[in-house]
Design a protein around this motif. Structure first.
Motif, short mmCIF file in Angstrom:
data_model
loop_
_atom_site.label_atom_id
_atom_site.label_comp_id
_atom_site.label_asym_id
_atom_site.label_seq_id
_atom_site.Cartn_x
_atom_site.Cartn_y
_atom_site.Cartn_z
N GLN A 77 -1.86 -36.17 13.08
CA GLN A 77 -2.61 -36.87 14.12
C GLN A 77 -3.35 -35.89 15.02
O GLN A 77 -4.43 -36.18 15.51
CB GLN A 77 -1.67 -37.76 14.93
CG GLN A 77 -1.10 -38.91 14.12
CD GLN A 77 0.05 -39.62 14.81
OE1 GLN A 77 0.59 -39.13 15.81
NE2 GLN A 77 0.46 -40.75 14.27
N PRO A 105 -1.84 -54.89 16.88
CA PRO A 105 -0.44 -54.94 17.34
C PRO A 105 -0.13 -56.17 18.17
O PRO A 105 0.94 -56.78 18.01
CB PRO A 105 -0.30 -53.64 18.15
CG PRO A 105 -1.26 -52.69 17.47
CD PRO A 105 -2.44 -53.55 17.09
N ALA A 118 -3.71 -41.47 18.53
CA ALA A 118 -4.41 -41.50 17.23
C ALA A 118 -4.70 -42.92 16.78
O ALA A 118 -5.24 -43.13 15.69
CB ALA A 118 -3.60 -40.76 16.17
N SER A 119 -4.35 -43.91 17.61
CA SER A 119 -4.62 -45.31 17.28
C SER A 119 -6.13 -45.53 17.19
O SER A 119 -6.93 -44.68 17.62
CB SER A 119 -4.05 -46.21 18.38
OG SER A 119 -4.74 -45.97 19.59
N1 LIG Z 1 -2.79 -54.03 27.19
C1 LIG Z 1 -3.89 -54.40 26.55
O1 LIG Z 1 -4.69 -55.18 27.07
C2 LIG Z 1 -4.17 -53.85 25.19
C3 LIG Z 1 -5.41 -54.05 24.60
C4 LIG Z 1 -5.68 -53.47 23.36
C5 LIG Z 1 -4.70 -52.74 22.71
N2 LIG Z 1 -3.47 -52.61 23.29
C6 LIG Z 1 -2.42 -51.78 22.67
O2 LIG Z 1 -3.02 -50.56 22.25
C7 LIG Z 1 -2.20 -49.98 21.27
C8 LIG Z 1 -3.07 -49.43 20.16
O3 LIG Z 1 -3.69 -50.49 19.46
P1 LIG Z 1 -4.53 -50.18 18.11
O4 LIG Z 1 -5.02 -51.47 17.59
O5 LIG Z 1 -5.52 -49.12 18.40
O6 LIG Z 1 -3.36 -49.59 17.19
P2 LIG Z 1 -3.37 -48.99 15.72
O7 LIG Z 1 -4.73 -48.58 15.31
O8 LIG Z 1 -2.62 -49.94 14.86
O9 LIG Z 1 -2.50 -47.65 15.89
C9 LIG Z 1 -1.17 -47.69 16.32
C10 LIG Z 1 -0.79 -46.25 16.67
O10 LIG Z 1 0.45 -46.26 17.37
C11 LIG Z 1 1.28 -45.23 16.85
N3 LIG Z 1 2.66 -45.66 17.03
C12 LIG Z 1 3.28 -46.75 16.49
N4 LIG Z 1 4.54 -46.84 16.95
C13 LIG Z 1 4.72 -45.80 17.80
C14 LIG Z 1 5.81 -45.36 18.59
N5 LIG Z 1 6.96 -46.03 18.61
N6 LIG Z 1 5.66 -44.24 19.33
C15 LIG Z 1 4.48 -43.56 19.32
N7 LIG Z 1 3.41 -43.93 18.61
C16 LIG Z 1 3.53 -45.04 17.86
C17 LIG Z 1 0.88 -45.08 15.40
O11 LIG Z 1 1.22 -43.77 14.98
P3 LIG Z 1 2.20 -43.47 13.72
O12 LIG Z 1 1.28 -43.37 12.53
O13 LIG Z 1 2.82 -42.19 14.10
O14 LIG Z 1 3.17 -44.61 13.62
C18 LIG Z 1 -0.63 -45.33 15.47
O15 LIG Z 1 -1.32 -44.13 15.74
C19 LIG Z 1 -1.22 -51.07 20.83
O16 LIG Z 1 0.03 -50.83 21.44
C20 LIG Z 1 -1.85 -52.33 21.39
O17 LIG Z 1 -0.89 -53.34 21.63
C21 LIG Z 1 -3.19 -53.14 24.51
#
Ligand SMILES: NC(=O)c1ccc[n+]([C@@H]2O[C@H](COP(=O)([O-])OP(=O)(O)OC[C@H]3O[C@@H](n4cnc5c(N)ncnc54)[C@H](OP(=O)(O)O)[C@@H]3O)[C@@H](O)[C@H]2O)c1
Length: 371
Positions: free
Chosen positions: A204, A48, A177-178
């Motif tokens: 999920q 993301p 679930a991510s």
């Molecule tokens: N701050 C930091 O340092 C940091 C570091 C690492 C990751 N992150 C963040 O961690 C998050 C997860 O990353 P990932 O790589 O594990 O993601 P991922 O595997 O691509 O999964 C994304 C998940 O988010 C859900 N989702 C998407 N849009 C949504 C919404 N508007 N409301 C609720 N759920 C939603 C999806 O569910 P659906 O199937 O229902 O759409 C899916 O389960 C991301 O936001 C990423 O930017 C932040």
């Protein structure tokens, strides 16, 4: 010689006229110096956070192919927010993995080995990287297994470190679930940390239960807020990590924490309980405004949580311990799943770009620039 090599690298450019232009361009490859590796990139996830840099403020409805470039319009009122990148081609791809094809004089023994890497510019055929920014994979590991061993694993471990350092004992997690959420489920299960998982569909819920998660709540269920209060009461969670950011979810978690704290108040206080509640927003899955309805007293805080500042604060010893665990458990706790493996040029396909932008569960792409 490596000094004469060229490789393709993906660039995302926002122009001052309001155009996003994504291209693959040849870049010269410098010979790796002492402590450096030149790696043929063979796997890099489209996370993301990468999508944020790749497409920036573009209007995705205008995506189109023009010659060799992927183009989209950027509404002019969105340009000030990205003033710092206008006119500068940005290399994209936070992390990846591949095979060492050249190395500094002190690291010749690593040629032919596979490494995971962090540091940006991974949507490229080759990446020069410092040894300190890489993770040496076991001889039998595939590049795909090493592609996502930094951003999500360190963040999931960082949540537990933050919880402990700030005096909390259980966690609430959203968008659970991510890939990151699934790692957190496995970490918390192994480490005995109570975890409340919030997802948004019954599928999920089933996915996380199959992983052994105990508390999994579906925010689309009509009695979600009541269930949240009971799950927080059962776990004692007073810290939450919210990947959604926009909307009401974060505020509802704080309200549920206060509802639990109020149960043990001996007498009514108009200022609420003394139980301190922390909400960290660490993602932007919903880019809309964060809506907080402050009916939960004053013993709370809301802030941002970002991996790299956390790592700097945590210190070298903690980071080394986290990296050792990631390497030891890269096929289990820290495994990621992808919907498909694509080539570098596929990133310039409007259909792939739109599909990756969905950020759906299990829909992440893996890029193999060596294809
Ligand atoms: N701050 C930091 O340092 C940091 C570091 C690492 C990751 N992150 C963040 O961690 C998050 C997860 O990353 P990932 O790589 O594990 O993601 P991922 O595997 O691509 O999964 C994304 C998940 O988010 C859900 N989702 C998407 N849009 C949504 C919404 N508007 N409301 C609720 N759920 C939603 C999806 O569910 P659906 O199937 O229902 O759409 C899916 O389960 C991301 O936001 C990423 O930017 C932040």
């Amino acid at each position: 010689m490596a000094a004469e090599r060229h490789g393709l690298e993906l660039h995302s450019l926002v122009t001052e006229e309001g155009t996003l232009r994504i291209t693959l361009d040849p870049v010269p490859l410098a010979e790796p110096g002492p402590g450096e590796l030149l790696v043929r990139v063979e796997a890099a996830p489209v996370n993301p956070s990468d999508l944020g840099l790749l497409f920036g403020p573009a209007d995705m409805a205008t995506l189109r192919r023009e010659g060799d470039a992927l183009i989209a319009d950027v509404p002019l009122d969105r340009l000030p927010a990205v003033a710092g990148r206008i006119g500068k081609p940005m290399a994209v791809g936070n992390e990846g993995a591949g095979t060492v094809v050249a190395a500094g004089p002190d690291l010749q023994h690593l040629i032919g080995r596979k490494v995971g890497m962090i540091g940006g510019s991974m949507y490229a055929q080759y990446r020069r990287v410092a040894l300190a920014d890489s993770l040496l994979l076991p001889e039998d590991a595939a590049a795909a297994e090493g592609a996502s061993l930094f951003v999500n694993p360190l963040t999931a471990l960082g949540f537990v470190e933050t919880m402990r350092a700030e005096g909390h004992s259980a966690i609430v997690h959203t968008a659970a679930a991510s890939n990151l959420g699934q790692m957190l489920v496995r970490i918390c299960k192994a480490d005995g940390v109570p975890l409340v998982n919030i997802v948004r569909s019954p599928a999920q819920v089933a996915l996380l239960r199959d992983l052994g998660a105990e508390h999994v709540l579906d925010s689309s269920s009509p009695d979600f807020d009541a269930q949240l209060v009971e799950a927080i009461a059962a776990t004692g969670a007073t810290i939450a990590f919210d990947a959604i950011g926009g909307g009401t979810q974060g505020g509802r978690i704080l309200a549920a924490m206060e509802a639990v704290a109020a149960r043990s108040l001996k007498s009514y206080s108009r200022y609420g309980s003394d139980s301190f509640k922390q909400l960290y927003i660490y993602g932007m899955l919903d880019v809309g405004p964060t809506v907080i309805d402050r009916h939960f007293g004053f013993a709370w805080s809301m802030g941002g949580w970002l991996l790299f500042p956390f790592l700097r604060k945590a210190g070298a010893e903690t980071v080394a311990r986290m990296r050792a665990r990631i390497l030891a458990e890269f096929r289990t706790t820290f495994a990621s799943t992808y919907t498909a493996t694509i080539g570098l040029a596929d990133l310039l396909d409007p259909e792939v770009a739109l599909a990756s932008q969905r950020k759906g569960t299990g829909e992440k792409y893996l890029v193999d620039p060596s294809r």
